[in-house]
Design an enzyme around this catalytic site. Structure first.
Site, PDB file in Angstrom:
ATOM      1  CG  HIS A   1     -17.202  -1.221  22.248  1.00 35.03           C
ATOM      2  ND1 HIS A   1     -17.537  -1.429  21.015  1.00 35.03           N
ATOM      3  CD2 HIS A   1     -15.892  -0.737  22.161  1.00 35.03           C
ATOM      4  CE1 HIS A   1     -16.377  -1.304  20.267  1.00 35.03           C
ATOM      5  NE2 HIS A   1     -15.595  -0.910  20.827  1.00 35.03           N
TER       6      HIS A   1
ATOM      7  CG  HIS B   1     -14.143   0.574  17.493  1.00 35.80           C
ATOM      8  ND1 HIS B   1     -13.612  -0.428  18.527  1.00 35.80           N
ATOM      9  CD2 HIS B   1     -13.451   0.354  16.458  1.00 35.80           C
ATOM     10  CE1 HIS B   1     -12.579  -1.051  17.946  1.00 35.80           C
ATOM     11  NE2 HIS B   1     -12.569  -0.518  16.683  1.00 35.80           N
TER      12      HIS B   1
ATOM     13  CD  GLN C   1      -1.400  -0.236   3.701  1.00 40.69           C
ATOM     14  OE1 GLN C   1      -2.431   0.174   3.605  1.00 40.69           O
ATOM     15  NE2 GLN C   1      -1.072  -0.655   4.821  1.00 40.69           N
TER      16      GLN C   1
ATOM     17  CG  ASN D   1       3.250  -0.187   4.378  1.00 37.05           C
ATOM     18  OD1 ASN D   1       1.964  -0.512   3.949  1.00 37.05           O
ATOM     19  ND2 ASN D   1       3.444  -0.024   5.617  1.00 37.05           N
TER      20      ASN D   1
ATOM     21  CG  ASP E   1     -12.451  -0.359  23.948  1.00 35.44           C
ATOM     22  OD1 ASP E   1     -13.268   0.404  23.926  1.00 35.44           O
ATOM     23  OD2 ASP E   1     -11.975  -0.934  22.936  1.00 35.44           O
TER      24      ASP E   1
ATOM     25  CD  GLU F   1      -1.600 -20.894  49.956  1.00 33.51           C
ATOM     26  OE1 GLU F   1      -1.781 -21.221  51.273  1.00 33.51           O
ATOM     27  OE2 GLU F   1      -1.417 -21.465  48.837  1.00 33.51           O
TER      28      GLU F   1
ATOM     29  CE1 TYR G   1      -3.857   3.151  12.111  1.00 32.20           C
ATOM     30  CE2 TYR G   1      -5.746   2.487  13.604  1.00 32.20           C
ATOM     31  CZ  TYR G   1      -4.680   2.143  12.387  1.00 32.20           C
ATOM     32  OH  TYR G   1      -4.870   0.933  11.946  1.00 32.20           O
TER      33      TYR G   1
ATOM     34  NE  ARG H   1       1.587   3.819  17.432  1.00 33.81           N
ATOM     35  CZ  ARG H   1       1.543   2.767  16.258  1.00 33.81           C
ATOM     36  NH1 ARG H   1       2.738   2.769  15.634  1.00 33.81           N
ATOM     37  NH2 ARG H   1       0.601   2.209  15.917  1.00 33.81           N
TER      38      ARG H   1
ATOM     39  CG  HIS I   1      -8.554   3.424  11.715  1.00 32.81           C
ATOM     40  ND1 HIS I   1      -8.518   2.157  11.434  1.00 32.81           N
ATOM     41  CD2 HIS I   1      -7.767   4.125  10.878  1.00 32.81           C
ATOM     42  CE1 HIS I   1      -7.482   2.016  10.514  1.00 32.81           C
ATOM     43  NE2 HIS I   1      -7.062   3.094  10.030  1.00 32.81           N
TER      44      HIS I   1
END
Lengths: 756, 756
Positions: free
Chosen positions: A486, A437, A152, A155, A455, A685, A282, A284, A435
Site C-alpha cells: 500500500h 488490510h 459454505q 452461500n 491500491d 501525436e 463488502y 456492496r 477483510h
C-alpha cells in the site's frame, strides 16, 4: 397579467406539493399484513404495477428481459444437482443461478399472472425439498462453516434470502399441504442448519452473519414464524462458542460481550455516516441482505421502524457507498475489494431503488438508476421507474466527503477529496474486520475513473475455478494485506501491527482535521500512533486548485517521529510507463526480491537510485495523461523502482510498478507534490504540457507543533502551506516565524502566496 | 394501381440515376486552371461550399471548430521562433502548429471571405520569408538530412506541403510584390534546399522522399513552376549519391537503377492491391502527401490522370488501409507502428474524403467519415458532408482480405482473417524498407478491437521529448526489430536474415494459398525459405467457425524443415493474466535475461516448464475474455514464461508477457489451437465457459507433401484439417491414407468430421 400568472404558479405549486406529500405518505404507508405477497412485493404494490405496465419504460424493459431470461430457463428444465463444487464449479454456479431465477420467477407470477411461473417455482422448490433432507454437509472442507447446497453457509444463506421471496410470491397459490412439505422438509431445517447448527457462522458481527440472519429472518416473515424471527433479529441466545475463535480469513468469531443478530450487524459495522467497516466491496455485498430485509420488515413489521433504526443508517449507507465509487461508478478497493465491482451490480440496483423509495425520493438516486438501466420488479422499482419517466432525475454529484468509521463514528474513517477529475482516497479507518488490510494512512489516486496511484485490492479471482476454486489466494495474506502493498509508510520492513489481527483490531487511526469548505484547498489530516509502538505518523493530503497550475495538484505531507532510528519505506504504486526521472538510477542486470517477508518477497527490485538534488522528480504516462511526483529528498535516500510478481508460483499477482522512497531516520518529513499535467494523444501525436510545473519544493519549517512547505512553480511564484500538527481547532490563531518572516493564520492550515 | 405504382418507381429510379450520373460527372469535371485557388480548394468549389453553408451539419461543425481554433491562434499572435529543438521541444511544436494553422486560415479566408485570415497568413509567411534566408541547417545533428526549420528535411517538407495550400488561398489577394518576396525569399529557396541540396533525402523511394517530392510539387503547382514540378514528379536528374548509402534508420538511400520522384514513390512501395510496403502506420503518414498532391494534380494538371495511375492504386490504397485497422479503427502495428494510431487521424480524414469524392462515392466510406465527425474544408469534404446529410452512408464491413506486397504484387503480402469478433493478421511480406521488422510469418490476434496476442510495435514515443527527443529509441533496433519480439519462429536465437537489412531487403515470403470463400474455414498459408538458409518454414493459419465451439477458433500450423538440427523458439505474446497451465513449471527465484543478444537480452525468464502430456494447455484472462492455447508438445520441449523489460536502462519497454515454446529438432511441426472462450464480468462476478473445448490435438500425418491435424473436442467430436504442403491448386485432387483411413479432397486444404 402578472398577478394572474403568480396565482396560477401558486396554485400549481400547491398541487405539486400536495402530490408530493401524498406520494411520500403512500411510500411510508404501512402495508396491511393480510395475505401474501407481503415481503417485498405487496398485494397493493402488485396492483399498482399492473395498472402502470406498458407506460413505465425502464420497468417494462426490465420486465421484458427478465421474462426472456426466465422463459429460457423454464425451457431448459429444472436442474438441482447434488452439491459437489467450489465456487466457479458447475454445481455451485447452477444452484446460484437457481435461486436468482426462483426469485425472478416468483415476481413474474405476481406481475404477469401466468401460472407457469408459479408451477416452475413450486417444482424447483419441491426438488430442493426432496434433496435437502438427504444432504450431508458439503464435501468441500475448506470453510469454517460448511453449507449443504454450497461449500459454505454463506452461500446457503444467499439461497434462502432469494427463495424466501419466491415462496412468498406463490404462497397463496400453493395448497396448504404443499406449504407444509416445503416448510417442514426444506425451509425450517434449512433455517435451523444455518443458525442453531452453525452458531460460529450465525452468531457474529460479519457480512457472513448478516446473510445468515437475513436468510432466517426472511423465511420467518413469510412463514410468520416468531421464534425464527427473534433469532434473526437478535441472534441465538446460547452458542457455546469460545471467545477468540477465528474463521478461515483470520477474523474473530466470538468477541466477548458483543451483541449478535441482524440488529447488532446494523449497530456494529456501520458508522453513523453509513460507512461499513469492511469497506465498499463488502458493503456492496452486504447491502442486499440489509436492505431487502429492511424492506420486508418495513412491510410486515412496520412497528419496528427499521428504516429509522440508528438514525436511518441503512439509507445513509447507500449514499456513503455511492460516494465511495470513482467516476465510472467502480468502488474504491479498500481492504479486500475486487476491482471492477461497481454500482452497476444487482445489489446496488436493490440499494438504489429501496433508498429512493423509502428514503425520501432523492432525485440524485434516479440518475444512478438511469445508468443502471434496470429496476427491481417491485414497489420500489416502480417508484424509480415512475420518477425517471417523469424526468425527476438530477445528476448525482459526488463531492469531497469524510466518512467516520466505527459504531459510534469515533474510530477513524475514510476521506475522499475531489477536485475536477481527480479523486484522492485517504484511509485512516479501523481494521475492517477480517477483510481489513494493514495500511494505516494509505491513499490512492484516481483521474476521471482511471487509477493513477493504485491500491492493489484483493488477490482473488472471485468465482473463477481455475484460480483456487475462486477463493482467496494465499498471496492475499502474503501480499495484499501487508503494508508494503500500500501507499503508506513501512518501518523496518514490518507491516503495521506486525500484521497481527488481534492487535490491529484494537486500534484505529485518528482524524486530525478535515476541511472541504474551501474548494481551492481541500484537506484531510490524520494520525496513527499504534501501528508501530513508539512511532507517531501524521499524514496530510491537500488537493489544491491553484490558477497557476493546469490542474489541481496534490500535496502529501507525512511526518514521522519515533523513539528510535528506523528504516522508513514509502511506496507509490503508480500505474503507467516511466517517462523521466531527474535522479541517477541503475537498472539491475538480474532481479532479486526486495526482501524476504512481510510482502517484500513479492517485489522485484528493478532499479535503485540516489537523489541528484534536494528535489527528486519522477514522471510517467498513463492512459494519455502525464504525472509527476516531486519529492523532497535527503541525499542519503534510496529511490527504488520495484514491481510485483516475485515468489508468485501460480502467477496470481499482476505485474505492476512502484517507486519506493527509502530513508533511514528517527524523525523526518516525507513531502511530495503529485501533479497530473498535460496529455498525449496517439492519434494526433501531440504531446501537451509534458513537464511538471513545480520548480522547487522545500520544507521550511518542521517541529512537533508546525510543518510548513514551500512550493515554487516554474513561473517563480512561491506559495506556502502551513500546518498546525497538534491544534485542529478552526478557531485557533497561529503565529509562526520562519526565516525572519512572520506567518499568521487561523485554523489548522493555511495556503498562501509567500509574498502575501 | 399496381401498374401506376411501378411506373412511379421507374420514374423516380430514373431521376435518381440521372442525378447520380450528374454528380459523378461533376466530381470528375476538369476544373479550369484559371486563377487561384486551384490547388485543393477551387474557385468553383468555394462557390459551391458557400452556397451550402448552414445546411451541411458535419461541414458546418468542422468549419465552426476550425474557426474557433484559428481565431484563438490569431488572438495569441504570430510566433516564428528560431529553430532549436527536436520533436517534442517547443520550437518544433510551434512550427508544426504554425503550418497546420496556416493551411486552415487560408481555407477560412476563402470560405468566410474575412480578410483577417488572409492578413494572418500573409504576415506569418512574411515572418518566415524574413527568417528563412538567415537560417543555417538545424542545430540538432542527428538526421542524415537536416532541415532548417526542423531537425530533419522531412518536417521541413511537411511545412511546405501545408503552407503551399495557404499560399494558394491568398495568392490573388496578395500584391505581385508580396508574391515576389515570398517566392524568392522563401518558397523557391525552400524547395531547392529540400531537393537539390538534399538529394539523399529527395531522391529516394521512401515516405520521407514522398513528402519532399510533394512539398516541391505543391509549391510548384501554385507558382506554376514547371521545372520544380518536373523534379517533384520524376526526381533530380543527377544526385551524385553512391549506391549503398544508408540513412539513420539503416535504410538504403540509393539503389542502383531505381527510379525516383513522386511517380516512382507511387510505383515502388504500393502493391497493386494498395498495400504500402512500410506498413499501415507509415502508410497513414504518407497518405496525406500522396492524396493531397494527387488532388492538386487532378485540379491543375488533369491531363496526368493521376487517380488512374497504376490502375487507380492511390484510391485503392485507402481501402487497403482501412482494412488494416482493428474493430476500433486502430491500425495493426506491423513493422514500425505506434499503437493507437487510427483512422481518426487527420491524414485519414483527408484520405477518406478524397477517396470518396474522386473514387466513385463509395457509401461505406461515409460511415467512416461519420465516425471521424469532421471533414476537409474543401470540395471533397463538401461531397462527404452532403453524402452524410443525405443519409447515403453504409457500414464499412471489414471482411477477410489478402493484400499483396511489392510493386507488382509478387513479394509476399499480409493476410487478415476475420470471423465474428476475431481478427488474425498474418505477415508474409517483404522487408518494408527501413521501417521493416525481421518477422517473417509472424502474426497477431485481436478480439473486438482488443489485442489478444500482440505485435509489440515500435519502441518510440513520437513527439514526447522526455523519451529521446521523441525519436526512435535504441531498443527499437535491439528489441522491436528483432525476430524474438514477434510471434514467429526463431532459429538458434538469431533473427531472420541475421537482422541484416541488406539481406532482408532482397527477400520476401511467398504466399502458398489464401481462401476466404468459405466463411466456416478461412485460411492463409505462406512459406519462407530465406530467413535461415537451409531451413524452410511453412505456416498456415485457419480460423474455423465450427458450431461445436462457442466462438471461432484458430489453428496455427508451422512446419519447419532444415538441413540441420536447430533450436527453434516460437513465442506467443499473449496479453492478460495467466489462469492455468496443464504443465509443471517452476518460477525462478531470481530473474535473468533469456539470452545475450538479438533481443533475447530484453526478456526476463520468469518461469520454465516441461510438458506433462502430449498437449500443453495454457489459459489466460484478458479484458473479460478467457483464452487458451492448446499446443502439441514433444516431451523434451521447454515451455518458457518470459517478460519484456530486461536490459532496459531507461524503462523504454513495456513489461509484457510471452509464452515461448522451445524445441530442439531438425524437422518438426508446431501445431496449436488458440481459443477465445467464455467471459468474466467483475460486476456480476459470473465466470462463463472458462475452459478450453479442445480435449485432444494430434498431428496424424506430416511429410513434405501433406500435414494433417486431428482435433477432438470435449463432446468427443473429432475433426481433421488436411493440408497439401506443395500443391496450392484449387483443382488438384488429393488422396491420403492415414491410419488405414483414406481421405480424398480437392484443393490445398480440407476440414471435415473424421467420421465423414
Amino acid at each position: 397579467m402578472t398577478t394572474k400568472i403568480k396565482i396560477v404558479f401558486i396554485v400549481i405549486g400547491f398541487i405539486v406539493l400536495s402530490c408530493k406529500d401524498e406520494t411520500t405518505k403512500n411510500n411510508n404507508d404501512q402495508v396491511s399484513n393480510q395475505g401474501h405477497p407481503n415481503l417485498i412485493l405487496t398485494k397493493a404494490g402488485v396492483e399498482k404495477i399492473k395498472s402502470q405496465l406498458g407506460s413505465i419504460p425502464i420497468f417494462d424493459k426490465t420486465l421484458q428481459t427478465t421474462k426472456e431470461d426466465i422463459d429460457a430457463e423454464i425451457a431448459l428444465g429444472i436442474d438441482v444437482p447434488i452439491p459437489k463444487d467450489f465456487s466457479g464449479g458447475y454445481t455451485h454456479a447452477r444452484h446460484k443461478r437457481n435461486f436468482l431465477i426462483l426469485q425472478k420467477a416468483g415476481a413474474l407470477f405476481q406481475i404477469l399472472e401466468e401460472e407457469k411461473y408459479a408451477v416452475y417455482v413450486r417444482d424447483m422448490l419441491m426438488a430442493y425439498a426432496k434433496l435437502y433432507p438427504t444432504l450431508p454437509v458439503h464435501p468441500q472442507t475448506r470453510s469454517y462453516a460448511r453449507g449443504k447446497i454450497f461449500w459454505q453457509c454463506l452461500n446457503d444463506s444467499n439461497w434462502l434470502v432469494y427463495t424466501a421471496q419466491a415462496y412468498d410470491c406463490i404462497y397463496e397459490w400453493l395448497s396448504e399441504e404443499e406449504r407444509h412439505v416445503l416448510e417442514n422438509e426444506l425451509f425450517i431445517p434449512f433455517a435451523n442448519f444455518i443458525s442453531e447448527e452453525n452458531p460460529q457462522f450465525f452468531n457474529r458481527v460479519h457480512n457472513h452473519s448478516t446473510w445468515g440472519n437475513v436468510a432466517v429472518g426472511m423465511i420467518a416473515l413469510v412463514m410468520d414464524h416468531d421464534e425464527l424471527l427473534e433469532k434473526a433479529l437478535n441472534g441465538l441466545k446460547t452458542d457455546n462458542l469460545k471467545a477468540g475463535m477465528k474463521d478461515n480469513d483470520g477474523g474473530f468469531i466470538k468477541v466477548e460481550g458483543q451483541k449478535v443478530g441482524f440488529l447488532a450487524n446494523v449497530d456494529e459495522p456501520f458508522s453513523p455516516d453509513g460507512y461499513y467497516t469492511e469497506g465498499p466491496y463488502y458493503q456492496r455485498y452486504a447491502m442486499y441482505p440489509f436492505l431487502i430485509f429492511a424492506e420486508a420488515l418495513h412491510h410486515v413489521k412496520p412497528e419496528l421502524k427499521i428504516f429509522e433504526y440508528k438514525e436511518g443508517v441503512l439509507l445513509k449507507s447507500v449514499n456513503a457507498l455511492i460516494n465511495l465509487s470513482d467516476a465510472d461508478g467502480e468502488f474504491f478497493p479498500l481492504n479486500d475489494g475486487q476491482k471492477g465491482m461497481s454500482y452497476y451490480s444487482r445489489e446496488l440496483v436493490t440499494a438504489v431503488d429501496i433508498a429512493y423509495h423509502f428514503g425520501g425520493n432523492n432525485p440524485e438516486l434516479l440518475s444512478i438508476a438511469k445508468k443502471q438501466d434496470r429496476v427491481l420488479l417491485d414497489d420500489a422499482g416502480l417508484a424509480v421507474a415512475l420518477g425517471i419517466k417523469e424526468g425527476k432525475d438530477k445528476p448525482f454529484e459526488k463531492k469531497s466527503i469524510n466518512l467516520s468509521d466505527g459504531p459510534n463514528g469515533d474510530q477513524g474513517g475514510v476521506g475522499v477529496l475531489r477536485s475536477e477529475d481527480l479523486e484522492l482516497v485517504f484511509k485512516y479507518a479501523g481494521q475492517g474486520l477480517s477483510h481489513g488490510h494493514y495500511d494505516k494512512l494509505s491513499f490512492s489516486l484516481y483521474e476521471d475513473g482511471e487509477e493513477v496511484i493504485q491500491d492493489y485490492g484483493l488477490v482473488r479471482f472471485v468465482n473463477i475455478e481455475q484460480k483456487g476454486g475462486g477463493n482467496y489466494l494465499k498471496e492475499n495474506k502474503t501480499w495484499a494485506k501487508q503494508t508494503i502493498a500500500h501507499n503508506t509508510v513501512i518501518q523496518n520492513e514490518t507491516s503495521h501491527f506486525e500484521g497481527k489481527y488481534e492487535v490491529g483490531s484494537k486500534h484505529h487511526s485518528e482524524l486530525h482535521f478535515y476541511d472541504d469548505i474551501n474548494s481551492q484547498v481541500q484537506i484531510v489530516s490524520a494520525k496513527e500512533t499504534n501501528a508501530y509502538p513508539g512511532t507517531q505518523m501524521l499524514r496530510t493530503f491537500a488537493i489544491i486548485h491553484d490558477k497557476d497550475f493546469e490542474k489541481p495538484f496534490i500535496l502529501d505531507i507525512l511526518q514521522v517521529n519515533s523513539d528510535n532510528e528506523n528504516q522508513y519505506d514509502l511506496p507509490y504504486y503508480y500505474l503507467g510507463q516511466i517517462m523521466k526521472a531527474n535522479f541517477q538510477y541503475t537498472v539491475l542486470p538480474e532481479l532479486k526480491p526486495l526482501g524476504n517477508s512481510n510482502g517484500y518477497q513479492h517485489l522485484w527490485k528493478e532499479a535503485t537510485g540516489k537523489p541528484s538534488s534536494h528535489n527528486s522528480k519522477f514522471s510517467w504516462l498513463n492512459k494519455g495523461n502525464f504525472y509527476t511526483i516531486t519529492t523532497i529528498s535527503d541525499a542519503q535516500d534510496d529511490l527504488i523502482m520495484a514491481r510485483t510478481g516475485a515468489k508468485d508460483p501460480d502467477f496470481n499477482l499482476r505485474r505492476e510498478p512502484s517507486l519506493i522512497i527509502r530513508r533511514h531516520a528517527q524523525n523526518t518529513v516525507f513531502a511530495s507534490v503529485i501533479e497530473s499535467h498535460g496529455n498525449y494523444n496517439p492519434v494526433s501525436e501531440f504531446a501537451v504540457n509534458t513537464y511538471s510545473s513545480i520548480s522547487n519544493l522545500k520544507v521550511i519549517y518542521n517541529d512537533e507543533n508546525y510543518t510548513a512547505i514551500q512550493i515554487e512553480d516554474v513561473s517563480k511564484k512561491v506559495k506556502v502551506l502551513l500546518l498546525a500538527n497538534k491544534d485542529a481547532s478552526k478557531l485557533s490563531e497561529h503565529i509562526l516565524k520562519i526565516e525572519d518572516k512572520e506567518y499568521k493564520w487561523t485554523g489548522p492550515y493555511n495556503y498562501k502566496l509567500k509574498s502575501e
